[in-house]
Design an enzyme around this catalytic site. Structure first.
Site, mmCIF file in Angstrom:
data_model
loop_
_atom_site.group_PDB
_atom_site.id
_atom_site.type_symbol
_atom_site.label_atom_id
_atom_site.label_comp_id
_atom_site.label_asym_id
_atom_site.label_seq_id
_atom_site.Cartn_x
_atom_site.Cartn_y
_atom_site.Cartn_z
ATOM 1 N N GLY A 12 -54.276 8.139 -25.538
ATOM 2 C CA GLY A 12 -53.891 7.638 -26.854
ATOM 3 C C GLY A 12 -53.771 6.127 -26.974
ATOM 4 O O GLY A 12 -52.991 5.633 -27.784
ATOM 5 N N SER A 13 -54.586 5.381 -26.215
ATOM 6 C CA SER A 13 -54.484 3.920 -26.355
ATOM 7 C C SER A 13 -54.952 3.488 -27.743
ATOM 8 O O SER A 13 -54.386 2.568 -28.347
ATOM 9 C CB SER A 13 -55.258 3.195 -25.252
ATOM 10 O OG SER A 13 -56.644 3.263 -25.470
ATOM 11 N N ASN A 14 -55.983 4.144 -28.259
ATOM 12 C CA ASN A 14 -56.432 3.828 -29.627
ATOM 13 C C ASN A 14 -55.378 4.231 -30.651
ATOM 14 O O ASN A 14 -55.103 3.488 -31.594
ATOM 15 C CB ASN A 14 -57.761 4.520 -29.933
ATOM 16 C CG ASN A 14 -58.939 3.774 -29.344
ATOM 17 O OD1 ASN A 14 -59.380 2.767 -29.894
ATOM 18 N ND2 ASN A 14 -59.422 4.216 -28.189
ATOM 19 N N LEU A 85 -60.899 15.997 -28.229
ATOM 20 C CA LEU A 85 -62.019 16.625 -27.520
ATOM 21 C C LEU A 85 -62.452 17.984 -28.057
ATOM 22 O O LEU A 85 -63.433 18.550 -27.593
ATOM 23 C CB LEU A 85 -61.682 16.742 -26.031
ATOM 24 C CG LEU A 85 -61.515 15.383 -25.321
ATOM 25 C CD1 LEU A 85 -61.174 15.568 -23.854
ATOM 26 C CD2 LEU A 85 -62.769 14.524 -25.476
ATOM 27 N N HIS A 104 -66.821 6.629 -31.103
ATOM 28 C CA HIS A 104 -67.563 7.056 -29.910
ATOM 29 C C HIS A 104 -67.813 5.817 -29.041
ATOM 30 O O HIS A 104 -68.229 4.779 -29.556
ATOM 31 C CB HIS A 104 -68.894 7.696 -30.325
ATOM 32 C CG HIS A 104 -69.658 8.228 -29.164
ATOM 33 N ND1 HIS A 104 -69.315 9.411 -28.543
ATOM 34 C CD2 HIS A 104 -70.702 7.732 -28.475
ATOM 35 C CE1 HIS A 104 -70.136 9.616 -27.524
ATOM 36 N NE2 HIS A 104 -70.995 8.613 -27.464
ATOM 37 N N ASP A 145 -70.964 13.880 -32.852
ATOM 38 C CA ASP A 145 -71.465 12.496 -32.880
ATOM 39 C C ASP A 145 -72.662 12.295 -33.802
ATOM 40 O O ASP A 145 -73.541 11.471 -33.525
ATOM 41 C CB ASP A 145 -71.863 12.047 -31.455
ATOM 42 C CG ASP A 145 -70.699 12.139 -30.485
ATOM 43 O OD1 ASP A 145 -69.564 11.934 -30.927
ATOM 44 O OD2 ASP A 145 -70.944 12.423 -29.301
ATOM 45 N N GLU A 174 -63.001 -1.230 -29.001
ATOM 46 C CA GLU A 174 -62.360 -0.165 -29.792
ATOM 47 C C GLU A 174 -61.053 -0.658 -30.399
ATOM 48 O O GLU A 174 -60.800 -0.477 -31.595
ATOM 49 C CB GLU A 174 -62.073 1.049 -28.899
ATOM 50 C CG GLU A 174 -63.329 1.727 -28.411
ATOM 51 C CD GLU A 174 -63.051 2.994 -27.617
ATOM 52 O OE1 GLU A 174 -63.935 3.847 -27.611
ATOM 53 O OE2 GLU A 174 -61.979 3.130 -27.010
HETATM 54 C C1 GRF Z 1 -62.147 6.410 -26.537
HETATM 55 O O1 GRF Z 1 -63.020 5.856 -25.620
HETATM 56 C C2 GRF Z 1 -62.902 6.876 -27.735
HETATM 57 O O2 GRF Z 1 -64.057 6.157 -27.973
HETATM 58 C C3 GRF Z 1 -63.248 8.287 -27.369
HETATM 59 O O3 GRF Z 1 -62.141 8.755 -26.640
HETATM 60 C C4 GRF Z 1 -61.499 7.674 -26.010
HETATM 61 C C5 GRF Z 1 -60.033 7.757 -26.296
HETATM 62 O O4 GRF Z 1 -59.317 6.862 -25.511
HETATM 63 N N1 GRF Z 1 -63.565 9.071 -28.537
HETATM 64 P P1 GRF Z 1 -57.759 6.653 -25.705
HETATM 65 O O5 GRF Z 1 -57.068 7.977 -25.426
HETATM 66 O O6 GRF Z 1 -57.528 6.185 -27.089
HETATM 67 O O7 GRF Z 1 -57.396 5.615 -24.685
#
Ligand code: GRF
Length: 189
Positions: A12-14, A85, A104, A145, A174
């Site tokens: 969940g870094s994003n 996922l 992606h 995708d 990202e």
């Molecule tokens: C990211 O690389 C995103 O592009 C992909 O899944 C990853 C999620 O990373 N869809 P995080 O859990 O947000 O670090």
């Protein structure tokens, strides 16, 4: 106000940068984090950041009435996939047409499709000898995708870069771009 939910299966870094970006935002509010995995790091992050979260296990995603009711009760206007996922069920795609977006970690249409996630993507990029890679933010449809591309950004790959280095470069892109692209996208719909 537009209420958005983040769906994530991993660390969940994003999700974290998105939540931080939209704190006290004028028009967009992150109201909920949903994961299909109890052990996903994103749940801990949501808790720390004060965002409600819930777990919906894989087998429950086909329960159309329950799922739609959950999203309706929480007054969700749009859905952000951030490392989610599972395939989004068709009834949700239909209900949220143009209002589900995904990121992606490569330049689609290359290096996408089923099974192309996480390290596999960067490994494939490296193996193909690409001199650049990047991110693609796109609308979600029934095919992995494949939805309409909203935004892409790229970075170069040096011959000395390994898979980890590539992953870090992509992750940096990202975190810089995803919140802003979400902001732009949900302004227009
Ligand atoms: C990211 O690389 C995103 O592009 C992909 O899944 C990853 C999620 O990373 N869809 P995080 O859990 O947000 O670090």
């Amino acid at each position: 106000m537009k209420n958005l939910a983040i769906l994530a299966s991993g660390s969940g870094s994003n999700a974290e940068v998105i939540i931080r970006y939209f704190r006290n935002h004028e028009t967009i509010r992150i109201v909920l984090v949903i994961s299909n995995k109890v052990e996903a790091g994103v749940l801990e992050k949501a808790k720390r950041l004060g965002i409600p979260s819930m777990v919906i296990p894989k087998k429950c995603w086909q329960e159309e009435t329950d799922i739609l009711k959950t999203f309706k009760n929480q007054q969700i206007d749009g859905i952000i996939l951030a490392g989610f996922l599972l395939q989004v069920p068709p009834f949700l795609i239909e209900r949220y047409s143009k209002r589900i977006i995904n990121i992606h970690p490569a330049l689609l249409p290359k290096f996408g499709g089923k099974g192309m996630y996480g390290k596999q993507v960067h490994q494939a990029v490296k193996l193909a000898g690409e001199s650049n890679t990047g991110i693609t933010i796109h609308e979600v449809n029934e095919v992995y995708d494949d939805g309409e591309i909203i935004f892409q950004a790229s970075c170069s790959i040096l011959p000395t870069d390994d898979v980890e280095t590539i992953a870090l470069k992509v992750q940096e892109l990202e975190h810089i771009h995803y919140p802003k692209v979400i902001e732009g996208h949900f302004k227009t719909i």
